[in-house]
Design a protein around this motif. Structure first.
Motif, PDB file in Angstrom:
ATOM      1  N   HIS A 240       0.513  -1.313  -0.418  1.00  0.00           N
ATOM      2  CA  HIS A 240       0.259  -0.246  -0.223  1.00  0.00           C
ATOM      3  C   HIS A 240       0.272   1.719  -0.618  1.00  0.00           C
ATOM      4  CE1 HIS A 240      -3.500  -2.287   0.407  1.00  0.00           C
ATOM      5  NE2 HIS A 240      -2.822  -3.413   1.519  1.00  0.00           N
ATOM      6  N   LYS A 289       0.250  12.801   0.247  1.00  0.00           N
ATOM      7  CA  LYS A 289      -0.739  12.236   1.099  1.00  0.00           C
ATOM      8  C   LYS A 289      -1.888  12.449   0.753  1.00  0.00           C
ATOM      9  CE  LYS A 289       3.308  10.161   4.056  1.00  0.00           C
ATOM     10  NZ  LYS A 289       4.235  10.523   5.707  1.00  0.00           N
ATOM     11  N   LYS A 292      -3.784  11.934  -2.186  1.00  0.00           N
ATOM     12  CA  LYS A 292      -4.187  10.062  -1.604  1.00  0.00           C
ATOM     13  C   LYS A 292      -5.405  10.345  -1.377  1.00  0.00           C
ATOM     14  CE  LYS A 292      -3.863   5.982  -3.033  1.00  0.00           C
ATOM     15  NZ  LYS A 292      -4.615   5.854  -3.398  1.00  0.00           N
ATOM     16  N   LYS A 293      -5.355  10.830  -0.048  1.00  0.00           N
ATOM     17  CA  LYS A 293      -6.709  10.722   0.967  1.00  0.00           C
ATOM     18  C   LYS A 293      -8.169  11.074  -0.487  1.00  0.00           C
ATOM     19  CE  LYS A 293      -8.067  12.418   5.315  1.00  0.00           C
ATOM     20  NZ  LYS A 293      -7.915  12.689   6.604  1.00  0.00           N
ATOM     21  N   GLU A 294      -7.558  12.164  -0.933  1.00  0.00           N
ATOM     22  CA  GLU A 294      -9.027  13.074  -2.132  1.00  0.00           C
ATOM     23  C   GLU A 294      -9.546  11.674  -3.068  1.00  0.00           C
ATOM     24  OE1 GLU A 294      -6.937  16.735  -3.082  1.00  0.00           O
ATOM     25  OE2 GLU A 294      -7.186  18.002  -1.252  1.00  0.00           O
ATOM     26  N   ARG A 295      -8.490  11.043  -3.318  1.00  0.00           N
ATOM     27  CA  ARG A 295      -8.860  10.667  -4.209  1.00  0.00           C
ATOM     28  C   ARG A 295      -8.827   8.570  -4.342  1.00  0.00           C
ATOM     29  NH1 ARG A 295      -8.363  14.091  -8.878  1.00  0.00           N
ATOM     30  NH2 ARG A 295      -8.064  12.338 -10.367  1.00  0.00           N
ATOM     31  N   LYS A 296      -9.077   8.764  -2.834  1.00  0.00           N
ATOM     32  CA  LYS A 296      -9.165   7.168  -2.892  1.00  0.00           C
ATOM     33  C   LYS A 296      -9.251   6.024  -3.332  1.00  0.00           C
ATOM     34  CE  LYS A 296     -11.189   8.110   0.675  1.00  0.00           C
ATOM     35  NZ  LYS A 296     -12.062   8.612   2.607  1.00  0.00           N
ATOM     36  N   ASN A 297     -10.273   6.064  -4.526  1.00  0.00           N
ATOM     37  CA  ASN A 297     -11.041   5.195  -4.593  1.00  0.00           C
ATOM     38  C   ASN A 297     -10.145   5.487  -6.314  1.00  0.00           C
ATOM     39  OD1 ASN A 297     -13.077   4.313  -3.311  1.00  0.00           O
ATOM     40  ND2 ASN A 297     -14.693   6.416  -3.890  1.00  0.00           N
ATOM     41  N   ASN A 299      -6.514   4.260  -8.444  1.00  0.00           N
ATOM     42  CA  ASN A 299      -5.401   3.589  -8.496  1.00  0.00           C
ATOM     43  C   ASN A 299      -4.471   4.094  -8.405  1.00  0.00           C
ATOM     44  OD1 ASN A 299      -4.682   1.099  -8.737  1.00  0.00           O
ATOM     45  ND2 ASN A 299      -4.584   0.467 -10.199  1.00  0.00           N
TER      46      ASN A 299
END
Length: 391
Positions: A240, A289, A292-297, A299
């Protein structure tokens, strides 16, 4: 008002408008001076807050749009400085080792206060037959290097009278943040991928003949970096997101990722905040980070030893493709800091597995020299070739 005065004022206004318009469009001068002319992040520590804010706004408005980087005319690269064009390909022209690296530039940056580290870095890079570009962070270093025909250009953030700078100081943060400006500018003007190395990150072996070169030649990863952790720990937690921040003192950045370029631009924007107290590394991974959190869906792909490490995944590329270099070979200065015992450090050195060693986690040139010397990455003759005493 006399007619003569009116004419003079009109001419001055025209000149001012021309400077404002062309200031960034010619931001990488391909002439003999090889000078960046982007408005600097901060000229010196005495600038008042209001003046600083004005400079920061002007500079940010001139940064390249991340979407525009791929629009560069790759055949002409007209705005790319000569020294950067000369350094493209990493290896000399015709060298078979350069296959797959034609659009890659190895880059480092330094100020005169760290010139011994720079000269030492250059020695080991040349020892492995590598080409590179050097960005002079102050005029004094530029004047030392330019007459010798070194592949040197001026930084957009020239600071005078700055010697050794310690971690956590305002000068340290200013200089480290300006490295991302340099990288983004060179990507824009030269349409190249960049491998950036701090001068205290020395090539004990040729990294382009090792993991780094293999990963770059895949033309798959957007960001390849080093991990600030012990050599026996993996970079990712069960495949991850990275378990901790990567080290921006040695990394590969692909010009092809609009998202990565946007993350870099956001990092620069935060660096320009007059209230900022963080360096480039902390800010970059902070932005990373958050995105990444904003775009959790969405890939994001991570390289893994399980899929061959050097193999392109059979899945489609993600929105951002990250890869962490093996700490066993790409070692940082965590040694003698908090992660490893003296016995472990000795075992690492004796293993001959270290390809690149970064002497971070110490601030003085002497401390960095001692670390590099221990790992076989210090050449005293090269480092002192141009000292002020003439030795």
């Amino acid at each position: 008002m006399s007619e003569k005065k009116v004419v003079v004022r009109l001419i001055a206004a025209v000149i001012l408008l021309a400077v404002c318009y062309f200031g960034f469009h010619g931001h990488l001068d391909s002439g003999s001076a090889h000078t960046f002319t982007v408005t600097p992040l901060r000229r010196d520590s005495s600038i008042e807050s209001t003046s600083y804010n004005d400079e920061a706004r002007r500079r940010l408005s001139s940064l390249p749009d991340p979407k525009s980087v791929q629009a560069v005319d790759r055949d002409s690269r007209a705005n790319c400085p000569g020294p950067i064009r000369d350094a493209m390909g990493v290896y000399p022209s015709g060298d078979p080792r350069g296959v797959g690296l034609e659009d890659v530039v190895l880059l480092t940056a330094s100020n005169d206060g760290h010139r011994s580290l720079l000269f030492n870095w250059m020695y080991y890079a040349r020892h492995h037959g590598l080409k590179f570009g050097v960005v002079a962070m102050d005029e004094k270093l530029y004047q030392r290097l330019e007459p010798d025909g070194s592949s040197v250009i001026r930084s957009p953030h020239v600071i005078t009278g700055l010697g050794e700078y310690g971690y956590g100081t305002g000068e340290f943060n200013t200089i480290t943040c300006s490295k991302f400006e340099i990288v983004l500018d060179i990507m824009q003007a030269c349409d190249v991928d960049v491998v950036f190395s701090d001068v205290d990150n020395v090539f004990i072996q040729d990294p382009f003949a090792h993991d780094l070169g293999s990963l770059v030649r895949l033309d798959y990863h957007d960001y390849v970096y080093v991990y600030n952790r012990p050599w026996d720990k993996t970079c990712f937690s069960e495949g991850h997101f990275p378990r901790d921040s990567g080290n921006t003192g040695f990394h590969y950045l692909s010009r092809k990722s609009e998202l990565l370029r946007d993350i870099i631009k956001q990092t620069i924007e935060r660096c320009a905040d007059p209230e900022n107290t963080k360096d480039d590394q902390l800010l970059f991974w902070e932005v990373m980070k958050e995105r990444k959190k904003e775009r959790k869906n969405v890939n994001w792909r991570y390289c893994s030893r399980d899929d061959g490490y050097y193999s392109v995944s059979q899945h489609e590329k993600g929105e951002l493709n990250l890869c962490c270099l093996d700490p066993r070979h790409y070692h940082t200065g965590t040694s003698w800091y908090r992660f490893e015992t003296e016995e472990q450090v000795q075992a690492i050195r004796d293993s001959k597995d270290v390809v690149v060693y970064h002497a971070n986690f110490v601030s003085t040139v002497e401390s960095k020299r001692n670390k590099l010397d221990f790992f076989g990455g210090w050449n005293e003759k090269a480092a002192s070739v141009d000292d002020d005493d003439g030795h």
